[in-house]
Every structure is written in structure tokens, then in C-alpha cells.
Design an enzyme around this catalytic site. Structure first.
Site, short mmCIF file in Angstrom:
data_model
loop_
_atom_site.label_atom_id
_atom_site.label_comp_id
_atom_site.label_asym_id
_atom_site.label_seq_id
_atom_site.Cartn_x
_atom_site.Cartn_y
_atom_site.Cartn_z
CG ASP A 101 -2.32 -0.48 1.04
OD1 ASP A 101 -2.79 -0.34 -0.03
OD2 ASP A 101 -2.88 -0.78 2.23
C1 GLC Z 1 -0.20 2.70 5.98
C2 GLC Z 1 0.50 1.51 6.42
C3 GLC Z 1 0.03 0.44 5.42
C4 GLC Z 1 -1.29 0.38 5.39
C5 GLC Z 1 -1.85 1.63 4.75
C6 GLC Z 1 -3.28 1.70 4.35
O1 GLC Z 1 0.18 3.37 4.90
O2 GLC Z 1 1.91 1.57 6.41
O3 GLC Z 1 0.65 -1.00 6.03
O4 GLC Z 1 -1.53 -0.71 4.28
O5 GLC Z 1 -1.66 2.64 5.73
O6 GLC Z 1 -4.03 1.83 5.46
C1 GLC Z 2 -1.59 -3.37 5.30
C2 GLC Z 2 -2.69 -3.50 4.66
C3 GLC Z 2 -2.55 -4.33 3.53
C4 GLC Z 2 -1.49 -4.12 2.64
C5 GLC Z 2 -0.22 -3.98 3.65
C6 GLC Z 2 1.02 -3.57 2.98
O1 GLC Z 2 -1.35 -4.45 6.22
O2 GLC Z 2 -4.09 -3.69 5.26
O3 GLC Z 2 -3.67 -4.29 2.58
O4 GLC Z 2 -1.21 -5.25 1.67
O5 GLC Z 2 -0.41 -3.05 4.72
O6 GLC Z 2 1.08 -2.35 2.56
#
Ligand code: GLC
Ligand code: GLC
Length: 811
Positions: free
Chosen positions: A483
Site C-alpha cells: 500500500d
Molecule cells: C499505512 C500502512 C500500510 C497500510 C496503509 C493503508 O500506509 O503503512 O501498512 O496498508 O496505511 O491503511
Molecule cells: C496493510 C494493509 C494491507 C497491505 C499491507 C502492506 O497491512 O492492510 O492491505 O497489503 O499493509 O502495505
């Protein structure tokens, strides 16, 4: 250093001190009504949706971090104490907290009085039961006062913490026979209320928090408790709460129990009122009657236990390594259930107001949960698919209460569509239920615009085919699984959301991860087409997959490992040419899981690079070298300090991708070593460093660039649970559900000589005994089922209710 121990026979983790390095929590409820409970009895409750239907309040950014919960104050002479230690924090003579499967108990004592507090949500019940049992272990008669306390949340947890100008005037309660009813907004548009009861006449009550505590006091010094007198307040706005006072006299050796219920009721519009301003309490009274006695509570606890007996009997391993056994048989499936229920919404790291259910998250959570309650997995698949658009794209998240996509975040995360295929395939393999493919499923939640689920899966697949970049690799959109790799965002203004700023439609930035996923997951759709007799579609899809495989080998391999992506300017990410972020974990995992480069040694090289560059004693970091400065062309991953989260943290979610990849190339010893590095039970001994719960996975462990290397964050709600269950149960122990049977294909450390897996599959029981006389890591010499040799390694589907003994000899 440890702060407790596992009690495997009771399936509990026993916490021996309230002063754990971080609150160690548990979840109550697994259907509609939920509670979070910490080892000091902190936490909160909600109905279905942690944001929109919050029942009790939780304060964010609080000091101390875990304040507010289900508090019982015992006033014994001048001493006031709590069974969970907090909030008064009186030193206890003894303390023990046991987190079990859907319940938590505290057993504590002070001055010859023992208190046992049991908390759970009975099956099929919209409420939490707290049973407080007091036992006088002294030689004198004791008279003590017990004050309960719960604080109401004004339903919408987000509004509750922001909109004081309104909230301070809206809070309303009723009190009848000592039961406190919370009815804020019931007189206008809500048709639900909550209540808090105790099963005996009260000696006082309070419902206005300011009066209960005293304006300048915290939970640790409530006026009412320390003076010993309830004020019988009726809340009028401000902060409504619920407290009962009960005076209890206990002879030496005597035991008495109080049963408290926090319940939730919904009423049809026409039946809301008994009289003007008087709510209809009938449903609450019926709920209270259900748990008026200890026998009723015991029976419900028994039913809860039996339910978990059944759920945990679906996959069971007998193996010499007790830590593996406790992860596989107890805690990993338990966490899979919780994660399936919560997605990423409510934990001590997720506020419950930020996110509903994630499309990719829920689809992956299914992988670890589907064997437990397949019907619920099916419902989830259809709910998720309904948030998909006609072009295959989809909302990134949706709210469980409304089941509608969240407009705040929208779509454009281009890995999302493929996870739906993965989740659906897992469901069909587990159940054999192909009919799900024919379910009419809305696009964009519009009941008037539907397609079959199979059409949705085609749309998912075609979304990749229709959205390729300059190298023929899939466009990344806002981000793929990572993400925080936001290649079309280019944000330079503080506060902009990396996930939603910029465009989702960049036509240059490409993802090798999505490409690997396409080659790994796409064949599931080919298989489904074939089984549906849609051979042309199957052939066309296979062609796309083959082409993508070639593209990855041509444009997605960097000599020693797979590239990660191309940015919006067409520059490589995750290449030896880069100064930082030369190699990433995700594409190594998925491309090898897809079987890419297995024949020509490129997969082996990639996994050796992971071992040599990314691995450390606590697991595999996400990338190396960590980004030291912010790069606007890469987005949020470069915003984290080196060693944390997506900037080279050990992001546990995709460690199992490497474990599984290792089994693809036959290295069972490596796979299991990696398994042990992040599995919580193996980290229990370093709880002081790890800090989070030693019974569940955390999303992240600080990586080798971090000063706090080895420290975990974001426990509980993480795809790590599902993927590790897949890695250990399927890839390593080797029980892989298939369309036509259960494939047995272990890949284990050479030193393992035998183990037994008992697995329920389509209603039949398979008792699979594996021996490894030659000490191999992979490969099967022979299989017999009920004494008869079979060829190949697919154990057929048997009639429901039958049991089969399978002998597998590796070699
Ligand atoms: C933040 C986190 C990531 C998550 C994203 C979306 O960027 O680092 O892990 O997936 O938020 O909520
Ligand atoms: C967070 C989010 C997931 C994403 C991950 C890596 O755990 O929930 O959707 O894939 O971060 O960024």
C-alpha cells in the site's frame, strides 16, 4: 524474558503479570457482537461495525495507553482493587489472566479475597457476559462493595470523539430495576439501544461519568468508589456511563457470583416505545433472563468451548515440536478467525474508525479461514465481489454494516481484483461448491446491475490484461499489495493521503508483483473455465498467462532476483542499479510461487538473494537497502524511518510467501527455519524485545535498520495469520485442498521423521501419517489409503462422515 506461559491443554495463554510490555489482548465474540479485552480488562465493544455501531467508548492516544474497559472496583475496608489490576493499580497478592478461545478470565486476590472475572460473548447472543465470583479465603466474615463501570460510546465512534458540542447535550439513559439503558438518539432516528445489568438488586447506581469519577479524577480514583456511596445519577448529556453498586457479605470460605450483561437490542419502528420517553425494554429483559444464573453461564461457556473443539479439530497436527503444534492447532487458526471477522478494523493498533473491510485483506484472510466455516467465507466472497466495478476494478474497502464501498478511499489498487480469484478458488477447493460461480452478484453494489461471480472473476483477470504498461507488465495504479509503494502519487505536501492523492490512472508505472500474482493465480481461473466447459476462454486466458510469464523473464528479472516495479518515469525499482531498495521481498515470493524461473535456476538465485540480503535473525525484511530519504516517485514506503513498516521492516505478511516459494524449489528445511523466525510461539522467550502478544502474529517486526530491531507492532489483524497458516498447513506439512481431492505434498526439514495430520475435508476425516525414513525434504515414495496403495498423491473425496487412514512414506 517471558511474562506468562502457554497452557495448551486448556488452549489458553496465561499471563502472569499485569505489566506486560504492551497490552496483551483477546477478542470476544465471533458473529455480530464483539469485544476487545486486554490483560488489565481494558477494551471496548461494538455490534457488527467498530465505527458505526460502537457500544462502549475507547479513548485514542490515551495516557496510559489502555484506559477504559470493563472495570470492577472492589472496596474491602479502605482498600480498593480491581481483578484486572487496572485502573486503581493496587498491588495484588496474586494475579493471573488467561486468554482463551473467545473468552478471558482473571483470577486475582487481595487481603484474603479472591476474585474471578470471566468475560465472553455467548454464541448467538448480542451481548457480553461478565461473571465476577468473589471468594472469602480469610477466617473472618467480609462485607465488600463492588462497583461496576462501563462507559457508553454515542454509537458512531468517530463522531463520538470529535463532536463534543453536540454530544455533550445528546446523551440519554434510563434506569429501571438497576439496569442502565443507553438510549442516545433513540428518540430520533435510531432503533437500537444498549443496556448494562447485574443479576441482583443494586445498592446504588450511576450513569453520569463526571459525577461517578469526580470532575478532576481519572478511572483510577472515582469519587463514588472511594467514598463508597453511589450518587444515583441520571445522565443528561455530558458523558453517560453505567455503574452498579452491590454490597456483598461473605462468610469465611463462601463464594458468590455477580453476573453482568452488556447487551444490544434492535427494535422495529412500531415497537420502539412503551410510553412517551420510555423505551421498550422487552428484548433486553429477555436477554437478561437468559443469563440470570451461573448454570446458564456455565452452559453457554460449555457451548463456546465445544464450538472451538469442533473448529480446531478440522486441522490438527501431532508433531514432536510442541511450538509448531500449538501454533497450528490452536493460536494460528484462532487468529485467522479473528482476522476474518475484523479485517483490519479494530485492534490496539487499528482504531476501528479508520477502515472497514479491505478487498485484498478479506480475500486473503479467507485463505486461512475457509476450512473453518466455509458458509461464512462464501458470504464474504459475495459481499466483496459486490463492491467490484464492471471493468474489474473495485473499492479498496467497504463498511461491514452497510456492505457498501468506501468512497473516501475509492479504488485503483490494481492487485485487488486478482485476490478475488484466489479467495474464490480456495473456497471451491475446500468445499467443491462450484455453484458459487453462478451467483448473481452486483457490480458497484447496484442490485440492478449484476453478473455471475464467474463473470466477476473474468473481470478481475481482464482488469490486468486491459491495464498493461510500456513493458507489458501490469499497471500498478494507486498501489499493489504494498500500500505504501505509491508510484503515481508524487506528493510533496504534508498531510496528503498517499493512498488517494495523485492519479490511479498512471499509464507507465508497472508492478512485477501483480505480474507474478497473475501467473500464480490466473491458472485458477483457467481451471474454473475448463471445468465449466468454457474451453475457448480457458485457452485465451492461458495464452495471457504464458505471455506474462515471458514478459516477467524479459523485463522483470534483474540477474540475481526479480525486479519489483517500474516507476512513473519508467525507471527500475528493486534493481541492482538502484542505490536503495535494490531488492524487494514481494516479487521474489510471488514469482517463485508462480513457478517462474524454477527450471532454469533463476528462482533458486532469487531465493538465495533473499536469504543473503533480506534475511536476519528476526525474519525477512521487506527490502534493502532501506530508503534513507523521502522519494516522491516511490511514495509512502520512503516516508517511514529505515527499518519500520514498508521501509525495510520485517513485514510478516509476505515472509510466508518466501516459505511457500522455498517449498516450490524443494527446500523444506529453509521453509521451516523461516517459519520459526516469525511464529509467535518461537518468539515467546524474547517477549521483552518482541513486546506484542506471544500467541498471535504481528504485522511487523522492526528490521535490521531499526534501532529497535526485533520489536513487533500491529498485532492481531494482519494477513500474516492466514498466510502463515497456508505456509505451514499446506506448503510445509503438505495438505493441499484441490478440486478433486486432498493433495498430499509435504516439504519438511530432513530431520523430521514422522508426524500425523488429521484433516476434515468435505465432511470426511483423513488421518494422514507421514514417515520420512530416508530423511528427505520433499518427494513421496508411496501412499496407501485404508491399506490400499494409490497412484499419485491426490487422496480422493470420500462420503461425509467416513474416516480414512492414509499412510504416506516420503522418499
Ligand atoms: C499505512 C500502512 C500500510 C497500510 C496503509 C493503508 O500506509 O503503512 O501498512 O496498508 O496505511 O491503511
Ligand atoms: C496493510 C494493509 C494491507 C497491505 C499491507 C502492506 O497491512 O492492510 O492491505 O497489503 O499493509 O502495505
Amino acid at each position: 524474558m517471558k511474562f506468562g506461559h502457554f497452557d495448551d491443554s486448556r488452549r489458553e495463554y496465561v499471563i502472569e503479570t499485569p505489566k506486560t510490555p504492551f497490552p496483551w489482548i483477546n477478542y470476544l465474540g465471533s458473529e455480530d457482537f464483539f469485544g476487545l479485552i486486554s490483560n488489565t480488562a481494558g477494551g471496548y465493544n461494538f455490534y457488527k461495525d467498530a465505527r458505526m455501531r460502537r457500544i462502549t467508548r475507547f479513548r485514542y492516544n490515551n495516557i496510559p495507553v489502555d484506559d477504559g474497559g470493563r472495570y470492577y472496583y472492589i472496596k474491602d475496608g479502605e482498600t480498593v482493587w480491581n481483578p484486572g489490576y487496572k485502573p486503581v493499580k493496587t498491588d495484588l497478592d496474586s494475579y493471573e489472566c488467561r486468554h482463551g478461545m473467545g473468552y478471558t478470565t482473571f483470577t486475582s486476590s487481595k487481603n484474603g479475597l479472591t476474585a474471578q472475572l470471566l468475560a465472553f460473548v455467548p454464541l448467538g447472543y448480542k451481548g457480553e457476559i461478565n461473571r465476577l465470583t468473589l471468594e472469602n479465603n480469610s477466617t473472618e466474615e467480609k462485607t465488600v462493595s463492588v462497583f461496576s463501570l462501563r462507559e457508553w460510546c454515542l454509537w458512531d465512534a468517530s463522531d463520538d470523539m470529535l463532536n463534543f458540542q453536540r454530544n455533550f447535550s445528546t446523551g440519554q439513559v434510563e434506569v429501571e430495576n438497576g439496569v442502565v439503558y443507553h438510549k442516545t438518539e433513540y428518540r430520533e432516528r435510531r432503533n437500537h439501544y444498549a443496556f448494562y445489568s447485574v443479576n441482583r438488586p443494586v445498592d446504588g447506581f450511576d450513569t453520569q461519568l463526571e459525577d461517578f469519577l469526580g470532575m478532576y479524577n481519572g478511572f483510577d480514583r472515582p469519587d463514588v468508589v472511594f467514598t463508597g456511596e453511589s450518587k444515583n445519577t441520571i445522565a443528561d448529556g455530558w458523558q453517560p456511563c453505567a455503574s452498579h453498586k452491590n454490597v456483598i457479605t461473605l462468610k469465611p470460605g463462601e463464594k458468590q457470583s455477580l453476573i453482568y450483561i452488556l447487551g444490544y437490542c434492535e427494535l422495529p419502528e412500531a415497537e420502539k416505545w412503551e410510553a412517551l420517553h420510555v423505551i421498550n425494554k422487552k428484548p433486553a429483559k429477555a436477554m437478561i433472563e437468559q443469563f440470570a444464573t451461573c448454570e446458564q453461564v456455565d452452559a453457554a461457556m460449555d457451548a463456546l468451548r465445544k464450538n472451538w473443539d469442533r473448529l480446531l479439530s478440522l486441522y490438527n497436527v501431532e508433531i514432536k515440536d510442541e511450538k509448531t503444534a500449538r501454533m497450528v492447532n490452536i493460536w494460528n487458526p484462532y487468529q485467522c478467525m479473528v482476522t476474518f471477522n475484523m479485517s483490519r478494523s479494530a485492534s490496539y493498533f487499528e482504531s476501528g474508525v479508520g477502515r472497514g473491510l479491505g478487498f485484498r485483506d478479506s480475500s486473503q484472510d479467507l485463505l486461512g479461514f475457509v476450512h473453518q466455516i466455509p458458509e461464512r467465507a462464501k458470504e464474504r466472497i459475495l459481499d466483496i465481489a459486490a463492491t467490484q466495478f464492471r471493468d474489474g476494478g473495485c473499492y479498496h474497502q467497504y463498511q461491514p454494516l452497510t456492505k457498501k464501498g468506501n468512497n473516501d478511499i475509492g479504488g485503483g489498487f490494481n492487485d485487488d481484483p486478482l485476490w478475488l480469484i484466489a479467495g474464490t478458488a480456495a473456497y471451491i477447493k475446500e468445499t467443491g461448491d462450484f455453484s458459487i460461480l453462478d451467483e448473481a452478484t452486483p457490480y458497484d453494489c447496484n442490485p440492478n446491475d449484476t453478473g455471475s461471480l464467474l463473470e466477476h472473476l473474468s473481470a478481475s483477470f481482464n482488469h490486468v490484461v486491459d491495464n498493461k504498461g510500456p513493458h507489458g507488465l501490469p499497471l500498478i495504479g494507486r498501489a499493489d499489495w504494498n500500500d505504501c509503494m505509491n508510484l503515481n502519487c508524487h506528493s510533496t505536501t504534508p498531510g496528503e493521503s498517499f493512498q488517494t492523492f495523485g492519479t490511479a490512472d498512471g499509464r507507465v508505472a508497472e508492478s512485477v508483483l501483480i505480474a507474478g500474482m497473475f501467473v500464480a493465480i490466473g491458472p485458477e481461473l483457467v481451471e474454473l473455465y475448463t471445468r465449466k466447459g468454457m474451453n475457448d476462454k480457458a485457452a485465451a486466458a492461458q495464452k495471457e498467462i504464458d505471455a506474462m510469464r515471458e514478459t516477467i523473464l524479459t523485463h522483470g528479472y534483474d540477474g540475481e532476483w526479480f525486479l519489483r516495479a517500474y516507476d512513473a518515469f519508467g525507471a527500475k525499482i528493486g534493481s541492482k542499479e538502484c542505490d536503495e531498495g535494490k531488492i524487494f521481498i514481494e516479487s521474489q515470493g510471488y514469482c517463485v510461487m508462480a513457478g517462474i524461473g524454477v527450471e532454469d535456476g533463476r528462482a533458486l538465485k532469487a531465493l538465495n538473494s533473499v536469504r543473503d540480503i533480506l534475511e536476519c535473525e528476526h525474519g525477512i525484511v521487506l527490502q534493502q537497502p532501506a530508503y534513507q530519504t523521502y522519494h516522491s516517485n516511490l511514495g509512502e514506503c520512503t516516508s517511514y524511518p529505515p527499518g519500520y513498516k514498508e521501509n525495510a521492516g520485517i513485514f510478516c505478511h509476505n515472509n510466508p510467501w518466501i516459505m511457500i516459494a522455498e517449498t516450490v524449489i524443494g527446500r523444506g528445511g529453509r521453509a521451516f527455519d523461516l517459519y520459526k523466525k516469525i511464529a509467535p510461539a518461537y518468539r515467546e522467550e524474547i517477549s521483552d524485545l518482541h513486546r506484542n502478544e506471544p500467541y498471535v502474529y504481528s504485522q511487523m517486526i522492526a528490521g535490521k535498520d531499526a534501532s529497535r530491531m526485533g520489536e513487533a507492532k500491529n498485532s492481531w489483524l494482519t494477513g500474516t495469520a492466514a498466510w502463515n497458516f497456508v505456509a505451514i498447513s499446506q506448503a510445509i506439512l503438505g495438505m493441499k485442498p484441490g478440486y478433486d481431492g486432498l493433495t498430499v505434498d509435504p516439504c519438511i526439514p530432513a530431520s523430521w521423521d514422522e508426524y500425523t495430520v488429521t484433516r476434515m475435508f468435505r465432511g470426511a476425516k483423513y488421518v494422514i501419517h507421514i514417515t520420512n525414513p530416508k530423511g528427505v525434504e520433499k518427494g513421496i515414495a508411496s501412499i496407501t489409503v485404508d491399506g490400499t496403495a494409490i497412484s499419485g498423491n491426490v487422496i480422493p473425496v470420500y462420503p461425509e462422515g467416513t474416516t480414512h487412514a492414509v499412510e504416506v512414506v516420503m522418499g
